[in-house]
Scaffold this motif. Structure first.
Motif, PDB file in Angstrom:
ATOM      1  N   ILE A 101       0.807  -1.228   0.000  1.00  0.00           N
ATOM      2  CA  ILE A 101       0.000   0.000   0.000  1.00  0.00           C
ATOM      3  C   ILE A 101       0.837   1.274   0.000  1.00  0.00           C
ATOM      4  N   GLU A 154      -0.519   2.642   6.726  1.00  0.00           N
ATOM      5  CA  GLU A 154      -0.943   1.331   7.201  1.00  0.00           C
ATOM      6  C   GLU A 154      -1.863   1.448   8.405  1.00  0.00           C
ATOM      7  N   LEU A 200      -5.528   2.280   7.126  1.00  0.00           N
ATOM      8  CA  LEU A 200      -6.196   1.136   6.518  1.00  0.00           C
ATOM      9  C   LEU A 200      -6.614   0.121   7.571  1.00  0.00           C
TER      10      LEU A 200
END
Length: 247
Positions: free
Chosen positions: A197, A201, A204
């Protein structure tokens, strides 16, 4: 009220020798004692592992996991697999927490039956402390539509929120929070690797966690201390393919 729940505190570590003792001291000196501190050394090349091992030998609540450098997401996932607590907190190795933070958040979680409790934070500099001021009451409960709105904000600010995007800080990070471990275990919630990604982090992870919550409480007190002077922490490593990201 007698609190009995066990709290797992996860500390990912990467080259934090200058700050790690301060962080670990704040954890072992918590007023609430039923804790385990899982330190995951992510291939540090400085004295971080030595420092963590010294604390582990002196304090039975500290567990050290040593592994090669695979990133903060993997470090947190490794720790989640080892965690035995009823609740879990994440603390970055260059930050620290106030002495009553664990007890305060746990008491709120138990009395309110909340699956997630958040708190405010202070930005810490070498020469000053700056509390993050949120224009909210001392205690805010989010349920139903209010919780849905909070969840939506994790995707980014809209309308009036654009004028003050930092107001979302307390939502997006995983530090400054107490999570009900039963939610994470039931839905097998984990962190996604930064290689996939690129950044955010924390955001998410919270997007996925909030999908399963029914009650969140925000405590408008600066109980988490966020160190702003460290440019080489585990959560601020430079990735040439993405914009710089700091926690």
């Amino acid at each position: 009220m007698e609190l009995k729940s066990k709290i797992s505190i996860i500390v990912p570590i990467y080259n934090a020798e200058l700050y790690l003792s301060r962080c670990l001291d704040s954890l072992i000196n918590q007023s609430y004692k039923n804790i385990e501190v899982i330190c995951v050394n992510d291939g540090s090349t400085d004295r971080s592992l030595e420092i963590a091992m010294t604390y582990s030998r002196q304090h039975s609540e500290i567990i050290v996991v040593n592994k090669c450098n695979t990133g903060v997401s993997d470090s947190r996932n490794v720790a989640l697999q080892r965690a035995t607590g009823d609740y879990v907190m994440f603390v970055d190795s260059d930050d620290w927490i106030s002495p009553n933070m664990v007890k305060h958040l746990l008491k709120e979680a138990v009395t309110s039956n909340a699956e997630l409790v958040m708190c405010g934070y202070s930005r810490e500099y070498k020469d000053r402390t700056k509390d993050k001021i949120f224009d909210l009451p001392d205690r805010v409960v989010y349920e139903k539509d209010d919780l849905n709105q909070l969840h939506r904000q994790l995707f980014g600010p809209l309308n009036q929120e654009l004028g003050n995007p930092e107001s979302l800080d307390a939502i997006g990070t995983v530090w400054g929070k107490l999570y009900d471990m039963s939610i994470l275990r039931k839905y097998d919630l984990k962190f996604v690797d930064l290689k996939i990604i690129g950044s955010n982090e924390d955001g998410l992870f919270n997007v996925e966690v909030f999908e399963y919550l029914t009650k969140v409480v925000f405590i408008n007190q600066s109980l988490y201390h966020y160190w702003k002077e460290n440019s080489s922490s585990i959560t601020s490593k430079y990735n040439s393919q993405y914009p710089p990201h700091r926690k």
